[in-house]
Scaffold this motif. Structure first.
Motif, short mmCIF file in Angstrom:
data_model
loop_
_atom_site.label_atom_id
_atom_site.label_comp_id
_atom_site.label_asym_id
_atom_site.label_seq_id
_atom_site.Cartn_x
_atom_site.Cartn_y
_atom_site.Cartn_z
N UNK A 100 4.76 -2.57 -6.85
CA UNK A 100 6.19 -2.35 -6.67
C UNK A 100 6.59 -0.93 -7.07
N UNK A 101 5.87 -0.33 -8.00
CA UNK A 101 6.15 1.06 -8.40
C UNK A 101 5.65 2.05 -7.35
N UNK A 102 4.75 1.61 -6.47
CA UNK A 102 4.18 2.49 -5.45
C UNK A 102 4.94 2.39 -4.13
N UNK A 103 5.26 1.17 -3.72
CA UNK A 103 6.00 0.96 -2.47
C UNK A 103 6.61 -0.44 -2.50
N UNK A 104 7.60 -0.71 -1.65
CA UNK A 104 8.33 -1.97 -1.76
C UNK A 104 7.56 -3.22 -1.36
N UNK A 105 6.72 -3.14 -0.34
CA UNK A 105 6.09 -4.35 0.18
C UNK A 105 4.75 -4.01 0.84
N UNK A 106 3.92 -5.03 1.04
CA UNK A 106 2.67 -4.80 1.76
C UNK A 106 2.95 -4.45 3.22
N UNK A 107 2.00 -3.76 3.82
CA UNK A 107 2.14 -3.38 5.22
C UNK A 107 0.86 -3.76 5.97
N UNK A 108 1.02 -4.10 7.23
CA UNK A 108 -0.13 -4.44 8.08
C UNK A 108 -0.59 -3.20 8.84
N UNK A 109 -1.88 -2.96 8.79
CA UNK A 109 -2.46 -1.80 9.47
C UNK A 109 -2.23 -1.87 10.98
N UNK A 110 -2.26 -3.07 11.54
CA UNK A 110 -2.10 -3.24 12.98
C UNK A 110 -0.71 -2.81 13.46
N UNK A 111 0.24 -2.73 12.56
CA UNK A 111 1.62 -2.39 12.94
C UNK A 111 1.94 -0.92 12.71
N UNK A 112 0.97 -0.14 12.31
CA UNK A 112 1.18 1.28 12.03
C UNK A 112 0.63 2.12 13.18
N UNK A 113 1.42 3.07 13.63
CA UNK A 113 0.96 3.95 14.70
C UNK A 113 0.74 5.39 14.20
N UNK A 114 0.83 5.59 12.88
CA UNK A 114 0.64 6.92 12.31
C UNK A 114 -0.82 7.36 12.45
N UNK A 115 -1.03 8.65 12.67
CA UNK A 115 -2.41 9.16 12.72
C UNK A 115 -2.95 9.41 11.30
N UNK A 116 -4.26 9.21 11.11
CA UNK A 116 -4.90 9.47 9.83
C UNK A 116 -6.16 10.29 10.06
N UNK A 117 -6.48 11.12 9.08
CA UNK A 117 -7.72 11.89 9.13
C UNK A 117 -8.90 11.05 8.66
N UNK A 118 -8.63 10.20 7.67
CA UNK A 118 -9.67 9.36 7.08
C UNK A 118 -9.09 7.97 6.84
#
Length: 111
Positions: A89-107
């Motif tokens: 909770x101190x890091x972010x509000x809720x869990x997120x599903x990877x399948x729903x993310x369209x952001x690009x990542x290097x690693x």
């Protein structure tokens, strides 16, 4: 650290334990990091090994924490789940599903 840090994703099943610990460590070291789960629901250990506590990914860590406190605070404190949810909770509000993310990542690290 490079002037444009790598975009890092960390993925585990429920986005509660391993991916969030890595998220915390990498963020403290200056990485641009996001963490995710890949399961259909968030599964936490229950009072017995064959009865997990299950939440939707839309449930906040704070709400999970409060729900487990109502169910059996001492049990979930002893097994460490309340600590994990408080940290998350101190890091972010809720869990997120990877399948729903369209952001690009290097690693992308999988746990």
């Amino acid at each position: 650290m490079p002037s444009c840090p790598l975009r890092v994703a960390v993925v585990c099943r429920s986005n509660v334990n391993r991916s969030m610990e890595a998220h915390s460590i990498l963020r403290k070291r200056g990485f641009r990091v996001q963490s995710f789960g890949v399961g259909s629901r968030v599964k936490l250990p229950g009072r017995s090994s064959n009865r997990p506590v299950i939440y939707d990914f839309s449930t906040t860590y704070k709400r999970m924490y409060e729900d487990l406190c109502r169910k059996d605070r001492e049990c979930y404190r002893r097994n460490g789940i309340l600590y994990l949810l408080g940290r998350n909770d101190r890091i972010k509000p809720r869990p997120e599903r990877f399948q729903e993310c369209s952001d690009p990542f290097d690693v992308i690290f999988t746990c």
